[in-house]
Design a protein around this motif. Structure first.
Motif, PDB file in Angstrom:
ATOM      1  N   SER A 168      39.322  49.692  28.319  1.00 31.04           N
ATOM      2  CA  SER A 168      40.094  49.363  29.627  1.00 31.04           C
ATOM      3  C   SER A 168      40.240  47.772  29.493  1.00 31.04           C
ATOM      4  O   SER A 168      41.229  47.176  29.949  1.00 31.04           O
ATOM      5  N   SER A 171      42.388  46.520  26.929  1.00 28.19           N
ATOM      6  CA  SER A 171      43.852  46.559  27.236  1.00 28.19           C
ATOM      7  C   SER A 171      44.326  45.481  28.254  1.00 28.19           C
ATOM      8  O   SER A 171      45.354  44.881  27.707  1.00 28.19           O
ATOM      9  N   ASN A 175      46.855  42.398  27.562  1.00 31.29           N
ATOM     10  CA  ASN A 175      48.263  42.176  28.426  1.00 31.29           C
ATOM     11  C   ASN A 175      48.446  40.882  29.002  1.00 31.29           C
ATOM     12  O   ASN A 175      49.392  40.302  29.090  1.00 31.29           O
ATOM     13  N   SER A 197      47.679  45.722  23.778  1.00 31.13           N
ATOM     14  CA  SER A 197      47.261  46.270  24.860  1.00 31.13           C
ATOM     15  C   SER A 197      47.495  47.889  24.979  1.00 31.13           C
ATOM     16  O   SER A 197      46.569  48.739  25.264  1.00 31.13           O
ATOM     17  N   THR A 201      44.864  51.219  25.531  1.00 31.28           N
ATOM     18  CA  THR A 201      45.274  51.864  27.160  1.00 31.28           C
ATOM     19  C   THR A 201      45.057  53.366  26.993  1.00 31.28           C
ATOM     20  O   THR A 201      45.394  54.102  25.962  1.00 31.28           O
ATOM     21  N   ASP A 202      44.259  53.774  27.981  1.00 28.19           N
ATOM     22  CA  ASP A 202      43.967  55.341  28.115  1.00 28.19           C
ATOM     23  C   ASP A 202      43.219  55.801  27.017  1.00 28.19           C
ATOM     24  O   ASP A 202      42.954  57.116  26.967  1.00 28.19           O
TER      25      ASP A 202
END
Length: 208
Positions: A168, A171, A175, A197, A201-202
């Motif tokens: 996280s 990410s 970004n 990014s 993510t997730d």
């Protein structure tokens, strides 16, 4: 214990966007904590949550009031991470109220604290917040060097995030680099960073 229960109820109300109930419970918790005769450091979590509540309600004046209260008790308790976190909160509030120069002044106060923190996750968190503040500062003022500072802080964040495999944090770091590349007019690099990014993510349900 009663004060803490009010604080927990308030946090639950805040998460569920029941702001009036959250404010009532936080005020009860604050009152009861003060009545214990304990050191003001016991109020750190309450002040932090109340600042978050008022920020969510766009009451930036009250949010700033509680951020400064939080800063006082964080410094009193010797909590280096929360002191740095509070500086970034205050910086964000100044940014929100059109006072970018004051905002970056408080962001600069975090630099000497980074090396005093041993937890790499907390280092990454503060570095991310600092890098965002410098990016916003550039967007508001076009101050020379702000983008380079933001970029430098983000690469430091990536270093610590990788050391604990925190996806996280990676990410949001990429970004942020995408935003920096965009501001520099390098759209190709911005797309590469955006792709990086998305890659992270997730991947994990963890904190930044």
């Amino acid at each position: 214990c009663i004060a803490k229960s009010f604080e927990w109820q308030a946090a639950d109300y805040l998460e569920n966007q029941q702001y009036d109930s959250a404010e009532f419970c936080f005020s009860q918790a604050e009152r009861l904590f003060k009545e214990t005769g304990c050191s003001d450091t016991i109020l750190l979590s309450t002040y932090k949550n109340r600042a978050s509540l008022y920020y969510t309600k766009s009451d930036f004046g009250k949010a700033q009031e509680y951020s400064f209260k939080m800063l006082k008790v964080a410094e009193l308790s010797g909590n280096v991470y929360e002191t740095g976190n509070c500086y970034t909160m205050i910086a964000q509030l100044f940014n929100q109220t059109g006072q970018a120069v004051k905002g970056v002044h408080y962001t600069r106060k975090v630099f000497p604290l980074i090396d005093l923190i041993t937890d790499p996750g907390k280092k990454a968190d503060l570095l991310h917040k600092m890098s965002k503040r410098y990016l916003w500062y550039y967007q508001d003022t076009k101050a020379p060097g702000s983008l380079d500072t933001s970029e430098m802080l983000t690469y430091r964040q990536i270093e610590f995030a990788r050391s604990i495999n925190r996806h996280s944090s990676l990410s949001v770091a990429y970004n942020n680099l995408q935003g920096i590349a965009w501001e520099k007019g390098d759209l190709r690099k911005a797309l590469i960073f955006l792709d990086s990014s998305f890659k992270y993510t997730d991947k994990e349900n963890d904190a930044i």
